[in-house]
Design a protein around this motif. Structure first.
Motif, PDB file in Angstrom:
ATOM      1  N   LEU A  59      46.255 -11.968 -28.184  1.00 24.83           N
ATOM      2  CA  LEU A  59      47.481 -11.295 -28.627  1.00 24.83           C
ATOM      3  C   LEU A  59      48.580 -12.340 -28.838  1.00 24.83           C
ATOM      4  O   LEU A  59      49.080 -12.922 -27.879  1.00 24.83           O
ATOM      5  N   ALA A  60      48.920 -12.593 -30.070  1.00 28.40           N
ATOM      6  CA  ALA A  60      49.996 -13.527 -30.399  1.00 28.40           C
ATOM      7  C   ALA A  60      51.299 -12.724 -30.464  1.00 28.40           C
ATOM      8  O   ALA A  60      51.483 -11.929 -31.390  1.00 28.40           O
ATOM      9  N   PRO A  61      52.185 -12.891 -29.488  1.00 28.47           N
ATOM     10  CA  PRO A  61      53.393 -12.062 -29.423  1.00 28.47           C
ATOM     11  C   PRO A  61      54.225 -12.047 -30.706  1.00 28.47           C
ATOM     12  O   PRO A  61      54.824 -11.034 -31.035  1.00 28.47           O
ATOM     13  N   GLN A  62      54.239 -13.146 -31.432  1.00 31.73           N
ATOM     14  CA  GLN A  62      55.026 -13.198 -32.667  1.00 31.73           C
ATOM     15  C   GLN A  62      54.513 -12.207 -33.714  1.00 31.73           C
ATOM     16  O   GLN A  62      55.233 -11.868 -34.648  1.00 31.73           O
ATOM     17  N   ASN A  63      53.305 -11.700 -33.532  1.00 29.39           N
ATOM     18  CA  ASN A  63      52.726 -10.738 -34.475  1.00 29.39           C
ATOM     19  C   ASN A  63      52.921  -9.290 -34.049  1.00 29.39           C
ATOM     20  O   ASN A  63      52.381  -8.379 -34.691  1.00 29.39           O
ATOM     21  N   PHE A  64      53.660  -9.075 -32.965  1.00 29.03           N
ATOM     22  CA  PHE A  64      53.836  -7.726 -32.423  1.00 29.03           C
ATOM     23  C   PHE A  64      55.307  -7.441 -32.145  1.00 29.03           C
ATOM     24  O   PHE A  64      56.110  -8.350 -31.994  1.00 29.03           O
ATOM     25  N   ASP A  65      55.600  -6.161 -32.060  1.00 29.24           N
ATOM     26  CA  ASP A  65      56.942  -5.715 -31.693  1.00 29.24           C
ATOM     27  C   ASP A  65      57.006  -5.312 -30.231  1.00 29.24           C
ATOM     28  O   ASP A  65      58.096  -5.294 -29.646  1.00 29.24           O
ATOM     29  N   ALA A  66      55.873  -4.968 -29.652  1.00 31.10           N
ATOM     30  CA  ALA A  66      55.867  -4.478 -28.276  1.00 31.10           C
ATOM     31  C   ALA A  66      54.528  -4.712 -27.602  1.00 31.10           C
ATOM     32  O   ALA A  66      53.481  -4.755 -28.253  1.00 31.10           O
ATOM     33  N   LEU A  67      54.610  -4.834 -26.275  1.00 33.37           N
ATOM     34  CA  LEU A  67      53.443  -4.865 -25.401  1.00 33.37           C
ATOM     35  C   LEU A  67      53.580  -3.668 -24.477  1.00 33.37           C
ATOM     36  O   LEU A  67      54.575  -3.548 -23.761  1.00 33.37           O
ATOM     37  N   VAL A  68      52.607  -2.775 -24.511  1.00 32.14           N
ATOM     38  CA  VAL A  68      52.625  -1.574 -23.681  1.00 32.14           C
ATOM     39  C   VAL A  68      51.427  -1.619 -22.742  1.00 32.14           C
ATOM     40  O   VAL A  68      50.300  -1.892 -23.176  1.00 32.14           O
ATOM     41  N   ILE A  69      51.693  -1.336 -21.452  1.00 34.51           N
ATOM     42  CA  ILE A  69      50.643  -1.418 -20.451  1.00 34.51           C
ATOM     43  C   ILE A  69      50.576  -0.103 -19.682  1.00 34.51           C
ATOM     44  O   ILE A  69      51.523   0.247 -18.971  1.00 34.51           O
ATOM     45  N   PRO A  70      49.486   0.640 -19.833  1.00 29.10           N
ATOM     46  CA  PRO A  70      49.331   1.866 -19.050  1.00 29.10           C
ATOM     47  C   PRO A  70      48.889   1.544 -17.623  1.00 29.10           C
ATOM     48  O   PRO A  70      48.311   0.481 -17.364  1.00 29.10           O
ATOM     49  N   GLY A  71      49.149   2.465 -16.724  1.00 30.49           N
ATOM     50  CA  GLY A  71      48.712   2.311 -15.349  1.00 30.49           C
ATOM     51  C   GLY A  71      47.216   2.551 -15.242  1.00 30.49           C
ATOM     52  O   GLY A  71      46.499   2.592 -16.240  1.00 30.49           O
ATOM     53  N   GLY A  72      46.769   2.721 -14.020  1.00 34.99           N
ATOM     54  CA  GLY A  72      45.354   2.970 -13.797  1.00 34.99           C
ATOM     55  C   GLY A  72      44.926   2.474 -12.433  1.00 34.99           C
ATOM     56  O   GLY A  72      45.715   1.896 -11.688  1.00 34.99           O
ATOM     57  N   MET A  73      43.695   2.716 -12.140  1.00 33.24           N
ATOM     58  CA  MET A  73      43.149   2.444 -10.809  1.00 33.24           C
ATOM     59  C   MET A  73      42.970   0.955 -10.503  1.00 33.24           C
ATOM     60  O   MET A  73      42.952   0.568  -9.349  1.00 33.24           O
ATOM     61  N   SER A  74      42.824   0.112 -11.481  1.00 37.43           N
ATOM     62  CA  SER A  74      42.511  -1.289 -11.195  1.00 37.43           C
ATOM     63  C   SER A  74      43.729  -2.137 -10.841  1.00 37.43           C
ATOM     64  O   SER A  74      43.575  -3.201 -10.239  1.00 37.43           O
ATOM     65  N   TRP A  75      44.940  -1.704 -11.197  1.00 39.71           N
ATOM     66  CA  TRP A  75      46.111  -2.564 -10.993  1.00 39.71           C
ATOM     67  C   TRP A  75      46.350  -2.924  -9.533  1.00 39.71           C
ATOM     68  O   TRP A  75      46.803  -4.023  -9.245  1.00 39.71           O
ATOM     69  N   GLY A  76      46.073  -2.069  -8.615  1.00 39.00           N
ATOM     70  CA  GLY A  76      46.321  -2.361  -7.208  1.00 39.00           C
ATOM     71  C   GLY A  76      45.155  -2.998  -6.480  1.00 39.00           C
ATOM     72  O   GLY A  76      45.152  -3.072  -5.259  1.00 39.00           O
ATOM     73  N   THR A  77      44.176  -3.485  -7.207  1.00 35.76           N
ATOM     74  CA  THR A  77      42.981  -4.060  -6.591  1.00 35.76           C
ATOM     75  C   THR A  77      42.934  -5.577  -6.815  1.00 35.76           C
ATOM     76  O   THR A  77      43.600  -6.097  -7.717  1.00 35.76           O
ATOM     77  N   PRO A  78      42.125  -6.281  -6.029  1.00 33.76           N
ATOM     78  CA  PRO A  78      41.961  -7.721  -6.251  1.00 33.76           C
ATOM     79  C   PRO A  78      41.378  -8.052  -7.634  1.00 33.76           C
ATOM     80  O   PRO A  78      41.541  -9.160  -8.125  1.00 33.76           O
ATOM     81  N   ALA A  79      40.709  -7.092  -8.258  1.00 39.61           N
ATOM     82  CA  ALA A  79      40.115  -7.326  -9.576  1.00 39.61           C
ATOM     83  C   ALA A  79      41.107  -7.137 -10.720  1.00 39.61           C
ATOM     84  O   ALA A  79      40.747  -7.312 -11.884  1.00 39.61           O
ATOM     85  N   ALA A  80      42.353  -6.810 -10.408  1.00 38.99           N
ATOM     86  CA  ALA A  80      43.357  -6.578 -11.454  1.00 38.99           C
ATOM     87  C   ALA A  80      43.544  -7.824 -12.305  1.00 38.99           C
ATOM     88  O   ALA A  80      43.567  -8.943 -11.793  1.00 38.99           O
ATOM     89  N   PRO A  81      43.693  -7.627 -13.615  1.00 35.99           N
ATOM     90  CA  PRO A  81      43.941  -8.773 -14.491  1.00 35.99           C
ATOM     91  C   PRO A  81      45.280  -9.444 -14.154  1.00 35.99           C
ATOM     92  O   PRO A  81      46.218  -8.780 -13.715  1.00 35.99           O
ATOM     93  N   ASP A  82      45.359 -10.720 -14.393  1.00 39.66           N
ATOM     94  CA  ASP A  82      46.605 -11.464 -14.217  1.00 39.66           C
ATOM     95  C   ASP A  82      47.469 -11.240 -15.457  1.00 39.66           C
ATOM     96  O   ASP A  82      47.130 -11.685 -16.551  1.00 39.66           O
ATOM     97  N   LEU A  83      48.594 -10.558 -15.273  1.00 37.87           N
ATOM     98  CA  LEU A  83      49.486 -10.264 -16.398  1.00 37.87           C
ATOM     99  C   LEU A  83      50.516 -11.353 -16.669  1.00 37.87           C
ATOM    100  O   LEU A  83      51.197 -11.312 -17.690  1.00 37.87           O
ATOM    101  N   VAL A  84      50.656 -12.307 -15.772  1.00 36.37           N
ATOM    102  CA  VAL A  84      51.723 -13.300 -15.916  1.00 36.37           C
ATOM    103  C   VAL A  84      51.686 -14.015 -17.271  1.00 36.37           C
ATOM    104  O   VAL A  84      52.710 -14.063 -17.959  1.00 36.37           O
ATOM    105  N   PRO A  85      50.568 -14.576 -17.717  1.00 33.69           N
ATOM    106  CA  PRO A  85      50.591 -15.279 -19.015  1.00 33.69           C
ATOM    107  C   PRO A  85      50.962 -14.353 -20.183  1.00 33.69           C
ATOM    108  O   PRO A  85      51.753 -14.740 -21.052  1.00 33.69           O
ATOM    109  N   LEU A  86      50.419 -13.155 -20.187  1.00 34.41           N
ATOM    110  CA  LEU A  86      50.680 -12.216 -21.279  1.00 34.41           C
ATOM    111  C   LEU A  86      52.140 -11.767 -21.285  1.00 34.41           C
ATOM    112  O   LEU A  86      52.813 -11.818 -22.319  1.00 34.41           O
ATOM    113  N   VAL A  87      52.641 -11.359 -20.145  1.00 36.51           N
ATOM    114  CA  VAL A  87      54.024 -10.892 -20.034  1.00 36.51           C
ATOM    115  C   VAL A  87      54.998 -12.021 -20.356  1.00 36.51           C
ATOM    116  O   VAL A  87      55.981 -11.829 -21.081  1.00 36.51           O
ATOM    117  N   THR A  88      54.721 -13.201 -19.845  1.00 33.91           N
ATOM    118  CA  THR A  88      55.590 -14.350 -20.105  1.00 33.91           C
ATOM    119  C   THR A  88      55.647 -14.664 -21.597  1.00 33.91           C
ATOM    120  O   THR A  88      56.727 -14.891 -22.152  1.00 33.91           O
TER     121      THR A  88
END
Length: 188
Positions: A59-88
């Motif tokens: 996902l190249a941010p310059q090609n988008f207007d928005a990043l939308v992230i839905p919730g779900g069961m995996s966010w609170g687990t050790p297997a959750a994806p690392d969002l720092v690079p994407l969000v940054t």
């Protein structure tokens, strides 16, 4: 045409983005691109199987207007994806970032919410992440909160989450308002 990247994770909450993606794509002509951490298919909490368009890293941010992230069961687990690079990357490009439900807490874990008004399912859910320092700006409310290009919402607020995103993207047209009016009728 607006372009919206939706970052899915395993067991994502499909209902939290259903209204946004349907209205934005079908009625307003937005381009919706789905991504998963590694580009592999995911299954939602409701059993919907999604083959994404790409991986988070594509996902190249310059090609988008928005990043939308839905919730779900995996966010609170050790297997959750690392969002720092994407969000940054999206924040550096001054793109809209929106997280609902457990994804709002995942945004709290990145430090993004430390200086912005925000909400989520509960303050305790954000506090579960040691890096979170935004407690003074947390809003305990049932509606979405928008501040400086970041939108957060509890999982029970997919309607106001959608409205805030459409407004922030300048997609809140008469057509959008008319289409959304029916979905919000129960709140009158």
């Amino acid at each position: 045409m607006a372009r919206i990247a939706i970052a899915l994770a395993p067991d994502y909450a499909d209902w939290e983005i259903g209204l946004l993606s349907a209205v934005a794509r079908s009625f307003l002509g937005a381009d919706i691109v789905t991504a998963t951490p590694d580009g592999a298919p995911v299954t939602s909490m409701g059993g919907l199987k999604v083959t994404p368009d790409c991986a988070y890293g594509d996902l190249a941010p310059q090609n988008f207007d928005a990043l939308v992230i839905p919730g779900g069961m995996s966010w609170g687990t050790p297997a959750a994806p690392d969002l720092v690079p994407l969000v940054t990357a999206f924040r550096v490009e001054k793109k809209l970032i929106a997280g609902i439900c457990a994804a709002a807490s995942a945004l709290a874990a990145t430090g993004l919410l430390d200086t912005l008004a925000h909400t989520g399912n509960a303050l305790a859910a954000h506090r579960a992440y040691p890096a979170y320092q935004g407690e003074a700006l947390y809003r305990d409310q049932a509606r979405a909160v928008s501040d400086q290009g970041v939108i957060t919402a509890p999982g029970t607020a997919p309607f106001t989450f959608t409205v805030e995103i459409l407004q922030a993207l300048d997609l809140w047209t008469e057509e959008a308002e008319a289409e959304m009016a029916g979905f919000g009728a129960e709140f009158r």
